[in-house]
Design an enzyme around this catalytic site. Structure first.
Site, PDB file in Angstrom:
ATOM      1  N   HIS A 114       0.813  -1.210   0.000  1.00  0.00           N
ATOM      2  CA  HIS A 114       0.000   0.000   0.000  1.00  0.00           C
ATOM      3  C   HIS A 114       0.849   1.263   0.000  1.00  0.00           C
ATOM      4  O   HIS A 114       0.546   2.236  -0.687  1.00  0.00           O
ATOM      5  CB  HIS A 114      -0.899   0.038   1.243  1.00  0.00           C
ATOM      6  N   GLU A 151      -4.738  -2.471  12.783  1.00  0.00           N
ATOM      7  CA  GLU A 151      -5.892  -2.240  11.913  1.00  0.00           C
ATOM      8  C   GLU A 151      -6.468  -3.578  11.440  1.00  0.00           C
ATOM      9  O   GLU A 151      -7.668  -3.821  11.528  1.00  0.00           O
ATOM     10  CB  GLU A 151      -5.452  -1.396  10.728  1.00  0.00           C
ATOM     11  N   HIS A 152      -5.620  -4.436  10.890  1.00  0.00           N
ATOM     12  CA  HIS A 152      -6.028  -5.769  10.444  1.00  0.00           C
ATOM     13  C   HIS A 152      -5.281  -6.813  11.267  1.00  0.00           C
ATOM     14  O   HIS A 152      -4.061  -6.741  11.403  1.00  0.00           O
ATOM     15  CB  HIS A 152      -5.676  -6.000   8.973  1.00  0.00           C
ATOM     16  N   HIS A 183     -32.430  26.866  37.948  1.00  0.00           N
ATOM     17  CA  HIS A 183     -32.786  25.464  37.731  1.00  0.00           C
ATOM     18  C   HIS A 183     -33.828  25.031  38.762  1.00  0.00           C
ATOM     19  O   HIS A 183     -34.851  24.414  38.437  1.00  0.00           O
ATOM     20  CB  HIS A 183     -31.549  24.568  37.863  1.00  0.00           C
TER      21      HIS A 183
END
Length: 436
Positions: free
Chosen positions: A262, A327-328, A420
């Site tokens: 890659h 990642e993998h 409140h």
């Protein structure tokens, strides 16, 4: 690939080296990105067109900014019919998987008149960034657009840089059309991210930006976060194979190289309890690399970020797997399903010798947009959840509120928020003001 005996010291050195690849470490590009973002924010389309001319050499105007139906037809004519059919098969798998992630609104009603719930609605608009030229990945087009479509997003804008003739990569166009993009814009780089985040006259703002890109795109997404949501700031690809002596060294080597090709910054790591396997994988990786088309990229990736780590025990191997949080992750052990139960951190997990990583990249169905650089410890794959938002729903009857109103007033007073407290008190004929 370096064969290293796993120790605490070698683990720490490897972790330090891997983290150098993070986009967060490329600050020298941030000033350039900031300049582009500011130019687009102030000058709009004029800046987008100017940067497209500068970086992509294309003459883009309001008239040819958006891809037309004729251009899509032209793209189909240029893409092999077999690839189109393969994309259609892949879309079925991706859609089927992501449909199982769809969340429904829910409501719970109590007898005292309290209704509590959660309303789930899709984002109205999403921008999908897709790289152009040699970095075109039609598979990523499918992985980003389909979960948005399944979630119910009405407007899905894909931005991708044109070539010098103002054309978009044909396979990218076909994938976008098949997946269901509503608009395709000829713009890339940080200028496209700016247009999607801030909006221009020709490119309306979106609610979220997803999709991969180079360092300029990654830093631009990081910078505009808050104006819009983003999926992540993705780093280079990575694979980790966890294997014992039963693994096939040819399969392991082939799978490691599938990610090393890659990018020169990609990481490929084998963690094993078998020195024999380690040596066989190292030899096989050299043999494969010498025959592969992206030999130069693979070699640099493996030289810088490729490791074969030998652990004394499987427990030690799993510990480093969880620390790296890849990642993998491929698990090639005698009983991969049992091994998986001890893994806590991974983007996607591939089990067994016939579940190689490219299966997930292209075809199986789960999303291949995954957390990188150790972020799998706290991030998840892209999913339908990324394209929805949730609203809490609260409805109390007078009777239900009366039962608890003093508790709420006490809480508000403890925080010195008398308005409140008063908001609750006035409903029961009382008033709460500042103490004197």
């Amino acid at each position: 690939m370096q064969i290293i005996q796993l120790t605490e010291e070698t683990k720490n050195n490897i972790m330090e080296n891997l983290l150098k690849r993070s986009p967060n470490n490329y600050d020298e590009y941030q000033d350039t990105v900031n300049e582009i973002l500011q130019e687009v924010r102030t000058k709009g389309d004029e800046a987008v067109f100017a940067y497209t001319k500068k970086f992509d050499k294309a003459d883009i105007t309001k008239e040819n900014l958006y891809v037309t139906e004729d251009e899509i037809k032209e793209a189909y004519a240029q893409v092999d019919d077999a690839l189109v059919e393969t994309m259609k098969k892949s879309i079925i798998n991706i859609q089927s998987f992501h449909e199982k992630q769809v969340r429904n609104s829910w409501f719970h009603t109590r007898e005292d008149g309290v209704i509590l719930g959660q309303r789930v609605t899709a984002l109205n608009s999403v921008g999908v960034y897709v790289p152009g030229g040699k970095a075109a990945y039609p598979s990523s087009v499918l992985m980003n657009i389909i979960p948005a479509k399944v979630a119910g997003v009405k407007r899905i804008v894909m931005c991708t840089p044109p070539d010098a003739q103002g054309k978009v990569t044909p396979a990218t166009l076909v994938a976008a059309h098949l997946a269901g993009a509503t608009e395709i814009v000829k713009a890339g780089g940080a200028q496209a991210i700016a247009a999607l985040a801030y909006g221009t006259a020709a490119i309306p703002k979106v609610d979220k930006i997803t999709g991969p890109g180079n360092i300029f795109v990654a830093l631009a997404k990081k910078t505009v976060y808050g104006h819009v949501s983003i999926d992540s700031v993705a780093g280079p690809s990575e694979i980790l194979v966890l294997a014992d002596e039963t693994a096939n060294p040819r399969y392991v080597a082939a799978d490691l190289l599938s990610q090393a090709e890659h990018d020169e910054l990609a990481s490929a790591i084998l963690v094993t309890t078998s020195r024999e396997l380690a040596e066989q994988v190292s030899a096989q990786a050299k043999e494969f690399t010498s025959k592969l088309s992206r030999q130069s990229i693979i070699t640099k990736s493996l030289d810088n970020y490729g490791y074969i780590l030998i652990a004394d025990t499987m427990d030690e191997a799993i510990d480093v797997v969880n620390e790296i949080a890849s990642e993998h992750l491929e698990i090639l052990t005698k009983n991969p399903f049992d091994t998986m139960t001890r893994v806590q951190n991974a983007g996607a997990i591939f089990l067994g010798e016939y579940s190689s990583e490219p299966l997930g990249d292209y075809f199986a169905g789960p999303n291949h947009v995954l957390p990188t650089n150790g972020t799998a410890k706290f991030f998840s794959p892209l999913s339908v959840d990324d394209f929805i938002k949730k609203s809490s729903v609260i409805s109390y009857s007078r009777e239900a509120l009366e039962e608890v109103h003093e508790d709420i007033i006490q809480f508000a007073k403890a925080e010195h928020l008398t308005a409140h407290a008063n908001s609750i008190a006035v409903r029961f004929g009382k008033e709460v003001f500042a103490e004197k």
